[in-house]
Write an enzyme that holds these catalytic residues in place. Sequence first.
Site, PDB file in Angstrom:
ATOM      1  N   THR A 241      22.674  43.013  57.683  1.00 56.69           N
ATOM      2  CA  THR A 241      22.004  42.925  58.985  1.00 56.69           C
ATOM      3  C   THR A 241      21.573  41.488  59.244  1.00 56.69           C
ATOM      4  O   THR A 241      20.980  40.847  58.379  1.00 56.69           O
ATOM      5  CB  THR A 241      20.775  43.856  59.010  1.00 56.69           C
ATOM      6  OG1 THR A 241      21.225  45.197  58.816  1.00 56.69           O
ATOM      7  CG2 THR A 241      20.028  43.755  60.332  1.00 56.69           C
ATOM      8  N   CYS A 326      15.528  21.111  43.208  1.00 62.64           N
ATOM      9  CA  CYS A 326      16.081  22.281  42.525  1.00 62.64           C
ATOM     10  C   CYS A 326      16.105  22.067  41.016  1.00 62.64           C
ATOM     11  O   CYS A 326      16.159  23.009  40.246  1.00 62.64           O
ATOM     12  CB  CYS A 326      17.499  22.547  43.014  1.00 62.64           C
ATOM     13  SG  CYS A 326      17.601  22.534  44.791  1.00 62.64           S
TER      14      CYS A 326
END
Length: 403
Positions: A241, A326
């Site tokens: 979705t 990161c």
Amino acid sequence: MKLPVYLDYSATTPVDPRVAEKMIPFLTENFGNPASRSHTFGWTAEQAVENAREEVAKLVNADPREIVWTSGATESDNLAIKGAAEFYQTKGRHLITVKTEHKAVLDTMRELESSGFEVTYLEPMANGLLDLDAFRAAIRPDTVLASVMQVNNEIGVIQDIAAIGGICREHGVIFHVDAAQATGKVEIDLEQLPVDLMSFSAHKTYGPKGIGALYVRRKPRIRLKAQMHGGGHERGLRSGTLATHQIVGMGEAFRIAREEMAAENERIRRLRDRLLAGLADMEEVFINGDLEQRVPHNLNISFNYVEGESLMMAIKDLAVSSGSACTSASLEPSYVLRALGRSDELAHSSIRFTLGRYTTAEDVDFAISLIKDKVARLREISPLWEMYKDGIDLNTVQWAAAH
């Protein structure tokens, strides 16, 4: 001026208030599922999604039908590299990338190696740019895909995407570009650029986190094997979705980037030059990466004879990073700087300053005085600095082995 001063825009950017304002109605009254085709709630959401798709496409001069929504550039990199490698593996199982790529590319390549693909990791030149002759020489008859980022997240250098893409075209190699750090900073024209796949992120461009996109060229058509299944959304390439509010945010962020980029880059260049001038008269300071082929937002500097971690502790009032966000949680020196040939010591003593939309001259001046003061203090207590000042070449010192 609010402390700490944020100079880490390459890690993430704040959501522009104009973007947040546009997103909010899609969390409250316009909450429909864009895949609901039978009522106005769904139609409204679908229209918003398609408008945003057009805005993303416009920034990079692509056809909206070439834009596939993802959860961010990491997913886009995975979908592009795994999707193309798996779809075209009957043509060959050799891939090419660069040692200074983002982990989202490098780790994806490593994953493919474990399933039988072969990867060539190219060394960049000392300025961080790719040697085009070395790239050309790495291509083999079984090479199917090359992945080279447009703007490096740690050192801000801009690779010659047009030239690299041209070499790929000559040899029939699919070309993927991670452009997470490029949108809103450099002009991207996918009508002209010989690029087949390009990854985008909203949160590096004043949009929300958790949303990105992948450009997939239609002419010549590039095919991918989907990595996410369930419902066939996004023309079967990425099921799930759609997050309407996130997508609306990305569309608005990219619209603003398109309109304000030219003036904004000029302002940021002046601030970057001010920061550079303020730090340039310090001793034993090294700029990492080419200064010309570089986005104006980035300055990555190594302060020799200062321990990186202790410098970071000393400048708590500056939100900056050493290495990429990161990987900066680890104490390893930056793999990007090591690939440029920097020593462990210089790689460890590097600070990445990245400026952005809300950075002021006052912020920059504060950073200059704080860095100068703290570096001087840390060097005062450093025996290595003392030896250097005494004229001892530390590279020739025979250190006693630890017992």
